[in-house]
Write an enzyme that holds these catalytic residues in place. Structure first.
Site, PDB file in Angstrom:
ATOM      1  CB  ALA A  95     -93.102  55.437  10.199  1.00 33.86           C
ATOM      2  CB  CYS A  96     -91.205  59.025  13.882  1.00 33.24           C
ATOM      3  SG  CYS A  96     -92.609  58.834  15.013  1.00 33.24           S
ATOM      4  N   GLY A  97     -89.707  60.266  11.566  1.00 30.74           N
ATOM      5  CA  GLY A  97     -88.396  60.413  10.962  1.00 30.74           C
ATOM      6  C   GLY A  97     -87.356  60.525  12.057  1.00 30.74           C
ATOM      7  NE  ARG A 133     -92.302  67.384  12.004  1.00 28.75           N
ATOM      8  CZ  ARG A 133     -93.561  67.442  12.453  1.00 28.75           C
ATOM      9  NH1 ARG A 133     -93.919  66.766  13.543  1.00 28.75           N
ATOM     10  NH2 ARG A 133     -94.457  68.169  11.824  1.00 28.75           N
ATOM     11  CG  ASN A 168     -89.387  54.991  12.268  1.00 27.52           C
ATOM     12  OD1 ASN A 168     -90.573  55.278  12.206  1.00 27.52           O
ATOM     13  ND2 ASN A 168     -88.731  54.422  11.279  1.00 27.52           N
TER      14      ASN A 168
END
Length: 467
Positions: A110-112, A320, A342
């Site tokens: 998963a994204c930040g 990110r 996210n």
């Protein structure tokens, strides 16, 4: 600009709230969200902060299996033989360890994502600097290419740094910008200079057709030496365009006019050979997005603007990317034009189909009969996050408030919710009414939104889906 608001439209049990290094600054809100995502039958929650991340896959089961299909019988007189003592247990580090495959299979990247905002709406470069520092601590949240240097994507959304742009404009003989009537576009152009020139001609013609005046083009200063090999192969030309909106006075009307222009430009570009290479990261009177196929630590080094002390903003959303549904591309880095997302939209195919099926029937008085000119509303070639952003943009430009738009698109689990049912029945009525007009975009763990006037955090309990 109105004072920055932070309305909370969904429960946030996974919120991690940390102070900045300057703990005495009570007007600064610093929030990081990482790894809040789940896709298994069991509820799994990942919570962490960028300063102290540890791996969650540390659970193992020790299982001892001993079975044999053949039982041997020995003719030995055991009457005077004491049973042998059991062998000493092996050292802990030599014991056989079996990985819990259920944990591994259910694990998803998963994204930040996070944001920093000054609650008094005071712009400063410290906000930008702190956001980039926090983003740099999120490198472990993103994906990286085979060259170990090209990131899946990272980016930063802020308010428009007018002081920085005014300084450039004065050096070009343009003069200071009229902040109320000027729109700024951050554009990815084709790599080929001839194609970029052709794309600029299309853009200028559309703006002129809509009554907007192009004030100037600014090549964005970048440091290409920090870009990974794979990312550099597809790296676009990056420029900013400044346009004057003459016929509108209200901020919402100006933003709507810029939205129409961008949609017309995208339609015109679709018939060109370079159509897929033209992308607006942002075109707004309020916000701007700096992003790319970069690692989080590299974003600040790549864009020289972000290092400039006169680049100031009262808020910053940073992201990110960990690419799951689509291959990394420069335009798919986040934040998008409105959202930092996210998670993963598990219902994306159905959402796109329903959006397309309703295109002919969607009407709003704010468009003055121009609805056909802003279609299509979805883009199957884009990511799920990009399409969610497009849907939110359509609702907001059509007159919905940001809070309404996000509640319509991503409703919380409101059925039989004791708090909502007893204390806020009108919220339940809201969800019941709009569920017949918009299917839920199901799956996000967290959304951060900003239109430059309001910053919204929407965090849902992880939706666990088994595939």
């Amino acid at each position: 600009m109105a004072s920055l608001q932070l309305p909370l439209i969904s429960p946030i049990p996974q919120l991690v709230h940390a102070t900045t290094p300057d703990s005495a600054n009570k007007s600064l809100l610093f929030v990081d969200f990482v790894g809040l995502y789940c896709k298994s039958k069991r509820t799994r929650r990942r919570i962490g902060v960028t300063s102290s991340f540890s791996s969650s896959l540390s659970r193992f089961a020790n299982k001892k299996k001993s079975s044999c299909p053949v039982n041997a019988t020995l003719s030995v007189d055991r009457r005077n033989i004491s049973p042998p003592s059991p062998p000493p247990p092996p050292p802990p580090d030599l014991k056989p360890k079996v990985a819990n495959l259920e944990d591994i299979i259910s694990e998803r990247g998963a994204c930040g994502v996070g944001f920093i905002a000054n609650l008094e709406n005071k712009p400063s470069h410290a906000i930008v600097k702190d956001a980039l520092s926090a983003l740099g601590c999120m490198e472990h949240r993103g994906g990286c290419g085979a060259d170990n240097d090209s990131g899946d994507g990272s980016g930063l959304m802020t308010s428009i740094p007018w002081e920085l742009f005014d300084k450039w404009a004065e050096s070009e003989g343009i003069g200071s910008f009229d902040k109320l009537h000027t729109g700024v576009g951050m554009i990815f152009f084709p790599q080929d200079d001839i194609l970029m020139k052709e794309a600029k001609e299309v853009i200028v013609n559309i703006f002129k057709q809509e009554g907007l005046e192009v004030l100037g083009w600014r090549p964005v200063p970048v440091n290409t030496s920090v870009v990974g090999f794979n990312a550099k192969e597809t790296m676009p030309n990056i420029e900013q365009v400044f346009v004057r909106v003459i016929k509108e006075e209200n901020v919402d009307d100006i933003e709507r006019e810029l939205y129409i222009c961008r949609k017309l430009i995208e339609r015109a570009a679709n018939s060109k050979s370079w159509g897929d290479e033209l992308y607006f990261c942002s075109l707004s009177n309020q916000t701007i997005v700096y992003k790319g196929m970069l690692r989080s630590e590299v974003l600040r080094l790549f864009y020289y603007d972000l290092q400039n002390d006169i680049y100031k903003s009262p808020f910053a959303i940073y992201h990110r990317r960990y690419s799951t549904n689509t291959s990394p591309r420069w335009p798919l880095a986040q934040p998008m034009r409105f959202l930092g997302h996210n998670g993963e939209i598990n219902t994306i195919q159905g959402n796109l189909n329903w959006m397309q099926s309703r295109e002919a029937s969607l009407k709003s008085s704010v468009w003055h009969g121009r609805e056909n000119e802003i279609r299509p509303y979805g883009n199957p070639k884009a990511s799920d996050s990009a399409n969610l952003d497009r849907a939110a943009e359509l609702l907001i430009r059509s007159g919905r408030t940001p809070e309404q738009a996000l509640m319509i698109l991503v409703p919380e689990a409101y059925k039989n919710h004791p708090t909502l049912t007893i204390k806020y029945p009108e919220v339940v009525d809201f969800y019941d009414y709009y569920k017949g007009q918009m299917e839920a975009w199901d799956g996000p763990a967290l959304l951060l939104f900003s239109d430059g006037k309001t910053t919204i955090l929407s965090m849902l309990h992880p939706r666990c889906v088994s595939h």
